[in-house]
Write a protein that holds these residues in place. Structure first.
Motif, PDB file in Angstrom:
ATOM      1  N   LEU A  58       0.826  -1.209   0.000  1.00 46.68           N
ATOM      2  CA  LEU A  58       0.000   0.000   0.000  1.00 46.68           C
ATOM      3  C   LEU A  58       0.863   1.263   0.000  1.00 46.68           C
ATOM      4  O   LEU A  58       0.524   2.245  -0.672  1.00 46.68           O
ATOM      5  N   ALA A  59       1.971   1.247   0.734  1.00 46.82           N
ATOM      6  CA  ALA A  59       2.876   2.400   0.744  1.00 46.82           C
ATOM      7  C   ALA A  59       3.524   2.604  -0.615  1.00 46.82           C
ATOM      8  O   ALA A  59       3.706   3.741  -1.070  1.00 46.82           O
ATOM      9  N   MET A  60       3.866   1.499  -1.292  1.00 43.58           N
ATOM     10  CA  MET A  60       4.473   1.620  -2.624  1.00 43.58           C
ATOM     11  C   MET A  60       3.471   2.171  -3.639  1.00 43.58           C
ATOM     12  O   MET A  60       3.869   2.737  -4.651  1.00 43.58           O
ATOM     13  N   ILE A  61       2.205   2.019  -3.371  1.00 44.32           N
ATOM     14  CA  ILE A  61       1.192   2.594  -4.248  1.00 44.32           C
ATOM     15  C   ILE A  61       0.957   4.060  -3.905  1.00 44.32           C
ATOM     16  O   ILE A  61       0.973   4.926  -4.773  1.00 44.32           O
ATOM     17  N   ALA A  62       0.755   4.357  -2.637  1.00 44.20           N
ATOM     18  CA  ALA A  62       0.292   5.682  -2.230  1.00 44.20           C
ATOM     19  C   ALA A  62       1.378   6.751  -2.217  1.00 44.20           C
ATOM     20  O   ALA A  62       1.165   7.857  -2.709  1.00 44.20           O
ATOM     21  N   ILE A  63       2.536   6.460  -1.659  1.00 41.11           N
ATOM     22  CA  ILE A  63       3.548   7.494  -1.449  1.00 41.11           C
ATOM     23  C   ILE A  63       4.064   8.100  -2.758  1.00 41.11           C
ATOM     24  O   ILE A  63       4.088   9.328  -2.893  1.00 41.11           O
ATOM     25  N   PRO A  64       4.475   7.305  -3.752  1.00 46.32           N
ATOM     26  CA  PRO A  64       4.951   7.937  -4.992  1.00 46.32           C
ATOM     27  C   PRO A  64       3.870   8.763  -5.697  1.00 46.32           C
ATOM     28  O   PRO A  64       4.165   9.827  -6.247  1.00 46.32           O
ATOM     29  N   ILE A  65       2.644   8.300  -5.658  1.00 45.88           N
ATOM     30  CA  ILE A  65       1.559   9.034  -6.316  1.00 45.88           C
ATOM     31  C   ILE A  65       1.345  10.378  -5.634  1.00 45.88           C
ATOM     32  O   ILE A  65       1.231  11.415  -6.296  1.00 45.88           O
ATOM     33  N   ILE A  95       3.469  12.069  -3.709  1.00 43.43           N
ATOM     34  CA  ILE A  95       4.641  12.934  -3.895  1.00 43.43           C
ATOM     35  C   ILE A  95       4.630  13.547  -5.289  1.00 43.43           C
ATOM     36  O   ILE A  95       4.862  14.753  -5.459  1.00 43.43           O
ATOM     37  N   PHE A  96       4.349  12.745  -6.298  1.00 36.42           N
ATOM     38  CA  PHE A  96       4.294  13.267  -7.663  1.00 36.42           C
ATOM     39  C   PHE A  96       3.206  14.324  -7.795  1.00 36.42           C
ATOM     40  O   PHE A  96       3.416  15.370  -8.434  1.00 36.42           O
ATOM     41  N   THR A  97       2.065  14.088  -7.207  1.00 31.00           N
ATOM     42  CA  THR A  97       0.956  15.044  -7.305  1.00 31.00           C
ATOM     43  C   THR A  97       1.306  16.370  -6.652  1.00 31.00           C
ATOM     44  O   THR A  97       1.047  17.433  -7.206  1.00 31.00           O
ATOM     45  N   VAL A  98       1.918  16.318  -5.476  1.00 34.63           N
ATOM     46  CA  VAL A  98       2.275  17.556  -4.780  1.00 34.63           C
ATOM     47  C   VAL A  98       3.361  18.298  -5.543  1.00 34.63           C
ATOM     48  O   VAL A  98       3.262  19.511  -5.774  1.00 34.63           O
ATOM     49  N   PHE A  99       4.409  17.598  -5.998  1.00 38.79           N
ATOM     50  CA  PHE A  99       5.500  18.281  -6.687  1.00 38.79           C
ATOM     51  C   PHE A  99       5.119  18.738  -8.088  1.00 38.79           C
ATOM     52  O   PHE A  99       5.738  19.650  -8.624  1.00 38.79           O
ATOM     53  N   SER A 100       4.121  18.136  -8.688  1.00 38.33           N
ATOM     54  CA  SER A 100       3.709  18.593 -10.017  1.00 38.33           C
ATOM     55  C   SER A 100       2.938  19.907  -9.948  1.00 38.33           C
ATOM     56  O   SER A 100       2.769  20.573 -10.960  1.00 38.33           O
ATOM     57  N   THR A 101       2.503  20.304  -8.749  1.00 40.22           N
ATOM     58  CA  THR A 101       1.759  21.557  -8.615  1.00 40.22           C
ATOM     59  C   THR A 101       2.624  22.697  -8.099  1.00 40.22           C
ATOM     60  O   THR A 101       2.143  23.817  -7.967  1.00 40.22           O
ATOM     61  N   ILE A 102       3.898  22.443  -7.805  1.00 42.84           N
ATOM     62  CA  ILE A 102       4.781  23.490  -7.297  1.00 42.84           C
ATOM     63  C   ILE A 102       5.441  24.204  -8.471  1.00 42.84           C
ATOM     64  O   ILE A 102       5.975  23.586  -9.377  1.00 42.84           O
ATOM     65  N   SER A 103       5.433  25.509  -8.430  1.00 41.92           N
ATOM     66  CA  SER A 103       6.123  26.299  -9.444  1.00 41.92           C
ATOM     67  C   SER A 103       7.562  26.528  -8.966  1.00 41.92           C
ATOM     68  O   SER A 103       7.806  27.309  -8.054  1.00 41.92           O
ATOM     69  N   PHE A 104       8.522  25.844  -9.595  1.00 42.12           N
ATOM     70  CA  PHE A 104       9.907  25.945  -9.154  1.00 42.12           C
ATOM     71  C   PHE A 104      10.538  27.285  -9.528  1.00 42.12           C
ATOM     72  O   PHE A 104      11.457  27.733  -8.874  1.00 42.12           O
ATOM     73  N   ASN A 105      10.046  27.943 -10.563  1.00 40.23           N
ATOM     74  CA  ASN A 105      10.549  29.279 -10.897  1.00 40.23           C
ATOM     75  C   ASN A 105      10.250  30.262  -9.781  1.00 40.23           C
ATOM     76  O   ASN A 105      11.052  31.112  -9.459  1.00 40.23           O
ATOM     77  N   THR A 106       9.085  30.171  -9.217  1.00 40.43           N
ATOM     78  CA  THR A 106       8.706  31.055  -8.125  1.00 40.43           C
ATOM     79  C   THR A 106       9.543  30.784  -6.883  1.00 40.43           C
ATOM     80  O   THR A 106       9.920  31.707  -6.174  1.00 40.43           O
ATOM     81  N   LEU A 158      -3.262  23.082  -7.151  1.00 39.52           N
ATOM     82  CA  LEU A 158      -3.707  22.101  -6.169  1.00 39.52           C
ATOM     83  C   LEU A 158      -5.126  22.457  -5.728  1.00 39.52           C
ATOM     84  O   LEU A 158      -5.347  23.270  -4.859  1.00 39.52           O
ATOM     85  N   SER A 159      -6.079  21.862  -6.391  1.00 41.38           N
ATOM     86  CA  SER A 159      -7.484  22.071  -6.044  1.00 41.38           C
ATOM     87  C   SER A 159      -8.238  20.780  -6.294  1.00 41.38           C
ATOM     88  O   SER A 159      -7.736  19.855  -6.906  1.00 41.38           O
ATOM     89  N   ILE A 160      -9.441  20.738  -5.839  1.00 39.84           N
ATOM     90  CA  ILE A 160     -10.240  19.521  -5.962  1.00 39.84           C
ATOM     91  C   ILE A 160     -10.517  19.184  -7.422  1.00 39.84           C
ATOM     92  O   ILE A 160     -10.664  18.021  -7.780  1.00 39.84           O
ATOM     93  N   GLU A 161     -10.551  20.167  -8.276  1.00 39.86           N
ATOM     94  CA  GLU A 161     -10.811  19.912  -9.697  1.00 39.86           C
ATOM     95  C   GLU A 161      -9.649  19.201 -10.374  1.00 39.86           C
ATOM     96  O   GLU A 161      -9.823  18.538 -11.384  1.00 39.86           O
ATOM     97  N   ASN A 162      -8.444  19.356  -9.846  1.00 43.21           N
ATOM     98  CA  ASN A 162      -7.265  18.785 -10.483  1.00 43.21           C
ATOM     99  C   ASN A 162      -6.852  17.438  -9.904  1.00 43.21           C
ATOM    100  O   ASN A 162      -5.813  16.907 -10.264  1.00 43.21           O
ATOM    101  N   ILE A 163      -7.617  16.914  -8.987  1.00 43.45           N
ATOM    102  CA  ILE A 163      -7.302  15.589  -8.458  1.00 43.45           C
ATOM    103  C   ILE A 163      -7.703  14.558  -9.501  1.00 43.45           C
ATOM    104  O   ILE A 163      -8.843  14.488  -9.924  1.00 43.45           O
TER     105      ILE A 163
END
Length: 151
Positions: free
Chosen positions: A66-73, A75-86, A98-103
């Protein structure tokens, strides 16, 4: 026919797994210590010790999957919404989308894995108590969904 001493020892093996809430890996250490010191004295204690260890190892395996399923997903979701330029320019952490519409559906799979893990831990607690009661009455108890690692 099991003696009261055998019933108490087998019950204590089951209940010793609850030490995981106070001592890391106590759910493996204490049952192994009790079982290995008393397994040659009684078939009943040997059977229950194996059941406890198989159940705990099965739960560990299920939790790792379950951890191998949940944790990478997640982490990817959170980091895909961060603007690294900012982050580099203004030293602020901004989550762009990061909003309910983008889940997405894959995040829902991760959330299901997390809730399944929580359900496993709750079920584990009650199954341990149920097994301890059965064992204290002198009955053999086999945990459900257990893989027999130790035969």
């Amino acid at each position: 026919m099991e003696t009261t001493s055998e019933n108490n020892t087998a019950t204590f093996i089951h209940l010793s797994t609850l030490s995981q809430y106070f001592i890391p890996f106590g759910n493996y250490i204490f049952p192994i210590l009790i079982w290995s010191s008393k397994k040659d004295e009684s078939v009943f204690i040997d059977y229950n010790g194996k059941q406890v260890l198989n159940f705990q190892l099965s739960l560990l395996l299920y939790s790792l999957v379950l951890a191998m399923i949940a944790i990478p997903i997640l982490i990817f979701t959170v980091f895909s919404t961060i603007s690294f330029n900012t982050i580099i320019n203004e030293h602020d952490l901004i989550f762009n989308s990061l909003s309910i519409e983008n889940i997405t559906g894959i995040v829902i799979v991760a959330l299901i894995a997390i809730f399944t893990f929580i359900g496993l831990k709750v079920a584990e607690f009650f199954l341990i108590i149920f097994a301890a009661v059965k064992t204290s009455n002198g009955e053999n108890y086999k945990y459900p969904l257990t893989i027999n690692f130790i035969k």
